[in-house]
Structure formats: C-alpha cells, structure tokens
Scaffold this motif. Structure first.
Motif, mmCIF file in Angstrom:
data_model
loop_
_atom_site.group_PDB
_atom_site.id
_atom_site.type_symbol
_atom_site.label_atom_id
_atom_site.label_comp_id
_atom_site.label_asym_id
_atom_site.label_seq_id
_atom_site.Cartn_x
_atom_site.Cartn_y
_atom_site.Cartn_z
ATOM 1 N N TYR A 103 0.663 -1.117 -0.145
ATOM 2 C CA TYR A 103 0.050 0.006 -0.140
ATOM 3 C C TYR A 103 1.047 1.209 -0.030
ATOM 4 C CZ TYR A 103 -2.908 3.737 1.770
ATOM 5 O OH TYR A 103 -3.696 4.755 1.912
ATOM 6 N N ALA A 104 2.068 1.473 0.818
ATOM 7 C CA ALA A 104 2.785 2.702 1.034
ATOM 8 C C ALA A 104 3.322 2.878 -0.067
ATOM 9 C CB ALA A 104 3.530 2.352 2.014
ATOM 10 N N PRO A 105 4.098 1.998 -1.025
ATOM 11 C CA PRO A 105 4.664 2.656 -2.247
ATOM 12 C C PRO A 105 3.786 3.095 -3.220
ATOM 13 C CG PRO A 105 5.283 0.209 -1.740
ATOM 14 C CD PRO A 105 4.516 0.975 -0.473
ATOM 15 N N VAL A 106 2.980 2.415 -3.219
ATOM 16 C CA VAL A 106 1.786 2.534 -4.285
ATOM 17 C C VAL A 106 1.051 3.801 -4.131
ATOM 18 C CG1 VAL A 106 -0.471 1.682 -5.506
ATOM 19 C CG2 VAL A 106 1.527 0.238 -5.104
ATOM 20 N N TYR A 107 0.634 4.251 -2.850
ATOM 21 C CA TYR A 107 -0.112 5.337 -2.502
ATOM 22 C C TYR A 107 0.883 6.532 -2.838
ATOM 23 C CZ TYR A 107 -2.184 8.996 0.390
ATOM 24 O OH TYR A 107 -2.719 9.917 0.767
ATOM 25 N N GLU A 108 2.152 6.532 -2.361
ATOM 26 C CA GLU A 108 2.953 7.476 -2.467
ATOM 27 C C GLU A 108 3.267 7.884 -3.901
ATOM 28 O OE1 GLU A 108 6.465 6.450 -0.276
ATOM 29 O OE2 GLU A 108 5.594 6.202 1.604
ATOM 30 N N ARG A 109 3.267 6.731 -4.808
ATOM 31 C CA ARG A 109 3.690 7.075 -6.265
ATOM 32 C C ARG A 109 2.539 7.620 -6.994
ATOM 33 N NH1 ARG A 109 7.175 4.059 -9.571
ATOM 34 N NH2 ARG A 109 6.678 4.581 -11.698
ATOM 35 N N LEU A 110 1.324 7.178 -6.859
ATOM 36 C CA LEU A 110 0.119 7.556 -7.245
ATOM 37 C C LEU A 110 -0.214 9.042 -6.594
ATOM 38 C CD1 LEU A 110 -2.315 4.514 -7.462
ATOM 39 C CD2 LEU A 110 -0.712 5.446 -9.160
ATOM 40 N N LEU A 111 -0.061 9.356 -5.397
ATOM 41 C CA LEU A 111 -0.145 10.756 -4.935
ATOM 42 C C LEU A 111 0.623 11.512 -5.623
ATOM 43 C CD1 LEU A 111 -1.904 12.419 -3.058
ATOM 44 C CD2 LEU A 111 0.028 11.988 -1.221
ATOM 45 N N GLU A 112 2.011 11.295 -5.665
ATOM 46 C CA GLU A 112 3.013 12.016 -6.376
ATOM 47 C C GLU A 112 2.462 12.343 -7.822
ATOM 48 O OE1 GLU A 112 7.363 12.106 -8.519
ATOM 49 O OE2 GLU A 112 6.654 10.202 -6.877
ATOM 50 N N LEU A 113 2.096 11.553 -8.591
ATOM 51 C CA LEU A 113 1.754 11.813 -10.004
ATOM 52 C C LEU A 113 0.688 12.491 -10.091
ATOM 53 C CD1 LEU A 113 2.567 8.233 -11.183
ATOM 54 C CD2 LEU A 113 3.570 10.165 -11.989
ATOM 55 N N ALA A 114 -0.369 12.197 -9.213
ATOM 56 C CA ALA A 114 -1.732 13.416 -9.110
ATOM 57 C C ALA A 114 -1.351 14.514 -8.768
ATOM 58 C CB ALA A 114 -2.521 12.669 -8.124
ATOM 59 N N ARG A 115 -0.278 14.716 -7.961
ATOM 60 C CA ARG A 115 0.101 16.198 -7.726
ATOM 61 C C ARG A 115 0.796 17.026 -8.714
ATOM 62 N NH1 ARG A 115 2.098 15.022 -1.303
ATOM 63 N NH2 ARG A 115 -0.072 15.579 -0.364
ATOM 64 N N ARG A 116 1.545 16.270 -9.481
ATOM 65 C CA ARG A 116 2.326 17.104 -10.545
ATOM 66 C C ARG A 116 1.725 16.864 -11.849
ATOM 67 N NH1 ARG A 116 7.440 13.118 -12.052
ATOM 68 N NH2 ARG A 116 6.220 11.393 -12.428
ATOM 69 N N SER A 117 0.979 15.843 -12.218
ATOM 70 C CA SER A 117 0.322 15.696 -13.602
ATOM 71 C C SER A 117 -0.962 15.786 -13.740
ATOM 72 C CB SER A 117 0.724 14.200 -14.024
ATOM 73 O OG SER A 117 -0.082 14.115 -15.088
#
Length: 84
Positions: free
Chosen positions: A44-58
């Motif tokens: 959960y943690a690495p997936v959440y962090e990756r998707l959140l980062e992408l959603a914030r910048r893209s």
C-alpha cells in the motif's frame, strides 16, 4: 463499458515480473483501472506514494484518478440504494 474496473492482485507473479509494484500499479491506473487490489504486505505505502505524487504533478493523471473516483462513488451510491 461504464462500470468499475478492478484488478486482480497486483502482486501476482505476472504483474510484478514487469516492474516494481508502484510501477505496475501506475500502469494499471493509466490503462483505465479504477480500483487496485493490493494483497501483499507493505504494498500500500509505495503505491499510494507513487500515485499521490503523480496526481499532484500531472493534471492529466489527476483527471484520470478523478474519473475513477467518480465511477467508484457512483457504484457505491447505487449499491446503497439497492440494499435498502
């Protein structure tokens, strides 16, 4: 098709053979998946962090996630009405 798309376990051998769990999960969302099934301990943690980062910048990725959220919420609302 206007329903909700849910993956099988993202930790399946066939999935993680092509990349890290966060990478394959990102690919799935980009391909149109609405819900990711994460069954592995600690996935959960690495997936959440990756998707959140992408959603914030893209903005396009953020829009894609919003589309999924709308479908999931519509399904939830429909299920709540059906169970009354």
């Amino acid at each position: 098709f206007r329903g909700v798309v849910v993956t099988d376990s993202m930790e399946a051998r066939a999935s993680i053979a092509t990349g890290a769990i966060a990478t394959v999960s990102e690919r799935a969302v980009r391909a149109g998946v609405d819900l990711l099934l994460l069954t592995g301990r600690g996935s959960y943690a690495p997936v959440y962090e990756r998707l959140l980062e992408l959603a914030r910048r893209s903005p396009p990725f953020r829009a894609r996630v919003r589309e999924s959220a709308a479908r999931v919420l519509a399904l939830k609302a429909g299920g709540a009405r059906a169970s009354r």
